[in-house]
Design a protein around this motif. Structure first.
Motif, PDB file in Angstrom:
ATOM      1  N   UNK A 298       0.690  -1.100  -0.014  1.00  0.00           N
ATOM      2  CA  UNK A 298       0.061   0.065   0.100  1.00  0.00           C
ATOM      3  C   UNK A 298       0.852   1.046  -0.023  1.00  0.00           C
ATOM      4  N   UNK A 299       1.820   1.405   0.672  1.00  0.00           N
ATOM      5  CA  UNK A 299       2.922   2.350   0.819  1.00  0.00           C
ATOM      6  C   UNK A 299       3.508   2.491  -0.618  1.00  0.00           C
ATOM      7  N   UNK A 300       3.810   1.446  -1.359  1.00  0.00           N
ATOM      8  CA  UNK A 300       4.448   1.521  -2.509  1.00  0.00           C
ATOM      9  C   UNK A 300       3.513   2.269  -3.742  1.00  0.00           C
ATOM     10  N   UNK A 301       2.231   2.443  -3.180  1.00  0.00           N
ATOM     11  CA  UNK A 301       1.385   3.187  -4.035  1.00  0.00           C
ATOM     12  C   UNK A 301       1.123   4.586  -3.597  1.00  0.00           C
ATOM     13  N   UNK A 302       1.911   5.092  -2.472  1.00  0.00           N
ATOM     14  CA  UNK A 302       1.763   6.397  -2.190  1.00  0.00           C
ATOM     15  C   UNK A 302       0.964   6.810  -0.920  1.00  0.00           C
ATOM     16  N   UNK A 303       0.388   5.605  -0.309  1.00  0.00           N
ATOM     17  CA  UNK A 303      -0.756   5.693   0.721  1.00  0.00           C
ATOM     18  C   UNK A 303       0.220   5.352   1.923  1.00  0.00           C
ATOM     19  N   UNK A 304       0.253   6.331   2.812  1.00  0.00           N
ATOM     20  CA  UNK A 304       1.152   6.126   4.142  1.00  0.00           C
ATOM     21  C   UNK A 304       0.229   5.233   5.249  1.00  0.00           C
ATOM     22  N   UNK A 305       0.864   4.233   5.948  1.00  0.00           N
ATOM     23  CA  UNK A 305      -0.001   3.529   6.643  1.00  0.00           C
ATOM     24  C   UNK A 305       0.481   3.902   8.272  1.00  0.00           C
ATOM     25  N   UNK A 306       1.688   3.544   8.346  1.00  0.00           N
ATOM     26  CA  UNK A 306       2.302   3.753   9.985  1.00  0.00           C
ATOM     27  C   UNK A 306       2.108   5.319  10.393  1.00  0.00           C
ATOM     28  N   UNK A 307       1.405   5.337  11.537  1.00  0.00           N
ATOM     29  CA  UNK A 307       1.466   6.560  12.352  1.00  0.00           C
ATOM     30  C   UNK A 307      -0.056   7.504  11.623  1.00  0.00           C
ATOM     31  N   UNK A 308      -0.935   6.787  10.923  1.00  0.00           N
ATOM     32  CA  UNK A 308      -2.262   7.252  10.229  1.00  0.00           C
ATOM     33  C   UNK A 308      -3.386   6.402  10.817  1.00  0.00           C
ATOM     34  N   UNK A 309      -4.422   7.167  10.525  1.00  0.00           N
ATOM     35  CA  UNK A 309      -5.891   6.335  10.783  1.00  0.00           C
ATOM     36  C   UNK A 309      -6.204   6.059   9.304  1.00  0.00           C
ATOM     37  N   UNK A 310      -6.707   4.866   9.105  1.00  0.00           N
ATOM     38  CA  UNK A 310      -7.456   4.491   7.966  1.00  0.00           C
ATOM     39  C   UNK A 310      -9.036   4.278   8.203  1.00  0.00           C
ATOM     40  N   UNK A 311      -9.536   5.152   7.150  1.00  0.00           N
ATOM     41  CA  UNK A 311     -11.167   5.177   7.200  1.00  0.00           C
ATOM     42  C   UNK A 311     -11.731   4.679   5.858  1.00  0.00           C
ATOM     43  N   UNK A 312     -12.479   3.344   6.163  1.00  0.00           N
ATOM     44  CA  UNK A 312     -12.874   2.564   4.825  1.00  0.00           C
ATOM     45  C   UNK A 312     -14.184   3.348   4.453  1.00  0.00           C
ATOM     46  N   UNK A 313     -14.510   3.964   3.391  1.00  0.00           N
ATOM     47  CA  UNK A 313     -15.771   4.305   2.750  1.00  0.00           C
ATOM     48  C   UNK A 313     -16.314   3.460   1.620  1.00  0.00           C
ATOM     49  N   UNK A 314     -17.508   2.885   1.640  1.00  0.00           N
ATOM     50  CA  UNK A 314     -18.163   2.283   0.685  1.00  0.00           C
ATOM     51  C   UNK A 314     -19.120   3.045  -0.023  1.00  0.00           C
TER      52      UNK A 314
END
Length: 534
Positions: A298-314
């Motif tokens: 996911x980070x290789x696609x430019x989306x930071x993960x560590x230290x972030x909150x991930x919000x899922x929208x459908x």
């Protein structure tokens, strides 16, 4: 097919017979040998093109150290693969000045202590080189046919990248100009091994104009263009099985880059969206070996993960499809333009998924409201935007998306429209709407209310309306007032309902059962299911 190197030549029996010793350039024995050139000229460079292994008895070499250095400089400047000197005719031992000059230019210097026939060396080496070239031509034709076939059947870019990785036996990555790893083929490895710290490593690797090795890790790089402009590049990463580029790998990567360029010309232009969709579906299906591999992808696609909150929208969009309106692209562009990192992709034909990566201290509601507004503007109709619980670990994203999708399934026509919905918005009407296609719900309604509905139809009555008001108000007097009846008339209707249904409306349990049935009926009626009328 790998190139013949200086080290390979030194292992040939015809050379071994001369008792070769490497006197300089030991670290350069991996240089490719393009040809063997025998010369006794003092200026051999004028007859060379680079890549030749020069064989000499040393007869023309001068005694003057400066001229000797000039001789070596000519060979080094032209890119000679190495210098082989046979002792015995000109020298009994190799001159120290020659050794020093070769070491200064890191030019491989091999000394033959015993005389050999140079003609046998050239015949043997040239035969091997020509065999390798012939094999490369045959292999080139095979690779050409493979990528031509893939192009003719409009293969997806992911398939082209994987084909290149499989043919080379090494990882291959397609990245855009932002150094996001859009698609990758691991070539037998894992995404975690290949994509770790991808953007940092990628930015340290320049893009050449042609297919060639580049950067500190020796990546083989081929530019990928669209309409005459560079779109990104295709990268082959060295591994244990293929630590260095060779002509075959260069040829394969070039063919793959050409196929990708043709794919963009023929309409495959939404590569970023495809990559995001693949990443979202991989998270939902959890096709990773662990958190680390998923995070790296996911980070290789430019989306930071560590230290972030991930919000899922459908996002549920019925009627006009996202493809027709370009919803996914518009959402991705708007989020990127506002500085919000997000994956945007298709979860199903009528559902878009968005994974927001937000700083833990930031508020997610304003971002989701913007997504909702843009969705409705794009679709030209209200849409259901559902928000799953925020998570901080990548392996919790699938659960968050499942909860968001359950909310989308539950929001129906009887639910008040809001910019977005969360799991706590799912009440009894929403739960029953989600179960609207379950035949058991329809049977329950029929068993609970069927006789009452039939009575109203035969007598043009409104007992069902009376029951609905009573159950909603929870009080006979209030319900009678709401529908404009006297208490006596209202009570009489309730007695008729009790008789028809065989129910005691004073029983809290039985009232609850009827309330569920009426709510389910209203939901099914609003959606056109079941064939009932109110």
């Amino acid at each position: 097919m790998p190139l013949l190197t200086v080290a390979d030549v030194l292992r040939l029996p015809v050379i071994v017979a001369g008792l070769p010793r490497v006197m300089a350039g030991e670290e350069q024995l991996g240089r490719a040998v393009r040809w063997v050139h025998v010369t006794e000229l003092l200026d051999p460079a004028s007859f060379l093109e680079g890549g030749e292994l020069v064989l000499t008895t040393g007869m023309p070499q001068p005694n003057d150290p400066s001229r000797l250095r000039g001789y070596v400089d000519q060979l080094a400047d032209i890119g000679a693969a190495g210098l082989v000197v046979e002792l015995g005719r000109r020298y009994q031992q190799v001159p120290p000045d020659l050794v020093a000059a070769c070491r200064a230019r890191d030019l491989p210097l091999i000394v033959l202590s015993r005389g050999i026939r140079f003609i046998e060396v050239t015949q043997t080496v040239h035969a091997l080189i020509l065999d390798a070239q012939g094999e490369l031509l045959r292999r080139s034709q095979q690779v050409h046919e493979i990528f031509t076939g893939l192009t003719l059947r409009n293969a997806e870019p992911q398939e082209l990248v994987r084909a290149a990785a499989d043919l080379m036996g090494r990882p291959v990555v397609l990245e855009n100009l932002l150094h996001h790893a859009v698609f990758s083929g691991t070539g037998g490895g894992t995404a975690g091994q290949v994509l770790e710290a991808w953007q940092r490593r990628s930015r340290a690797t320049p893009t050449p104009d042609t297919v060639q090795a580049s950067g500190p890790e020796g990546w083989l790089v081929a530019p990928v263009e669209h309409n005459g402009r560079r779109w990104g590049r295709l990268v082959a990463v060295p591994n244990a099985a293929a630590p260095a580029a060779d002509p075959e790998h260069t040829m394969i990567l070039g063919r793959a880059a050409t196929a990708l360029t043709l794919a963009r010309l023929t309409g495959h232009t939404r590569w970023d969206r495809q990559a995001h969709t693949c990443a979202l579906l991989e998270l939902l299906g959890w096709s990773y070996r662990g958190r680390t591999e998923a995070r790296i992808r996911i980070e290789a696609l430019g989306i930071p993960v560590v230290g972030h909150r991930l919000i899922a929208l459908a996002i549920g969009h019925h009627g006009a499809t996202a493809d027709e309106t370009g919803l996914d692209d518009r959402l991705a562009d708007a989020l990127r333009g506002s500085g919000t990192r997000a994956l945007v992709g298709r979860l199903s034909p009528d559902r878009t998924g968005v994974l927001l990566a937000l700083a833990r201290a930031s508020a997610w509601q304003p971002v989701v409201e913007r997504v909702s507004r843009l969705t409705e503007e794009t679709l030209g109709a209200p849409a259901v935007v559902a928000v799953g619980p925020g998570v901080t670990e990548i392996d919790q994203v699938a659960r968050a998306f499942r909860e968001a999708e359950e909310v989308v399934d539950a929001i129906g026509p009887v639910t008040p429209h809001r910019p977005f919905h969360v799991p706590s918005d799912v009440g009894l009407p929403e739960l029953l709407y989600a179960l609207r296609d379950d035949i058991r719900v329809q049977r329950y309604v029929e068993h609970q209310l069927g006789r009452l509905i039939e009575y109203d139809e035969r007598h043009a009555g409104d007992l069902l309306t009376t029951l609905r008001h009573y159950l909603a108000a929870g009080n006979k007097s209030i319900a009678a007032k709401q529908i404009g009846l006297s208490r006596q008339a209202f009570y009489q209707r309730l007695h008729t309902i009790e008789r028809l249904l065989g129910r005691d409306l004073e029983s809290g349990v039985q009232r609850t059962q009827l309330h569920v049935a009426v709510t389910a009926l209203d939901t099914l009626t609003a959606t056109g299911a079941g064939g009932w009328g109110a």
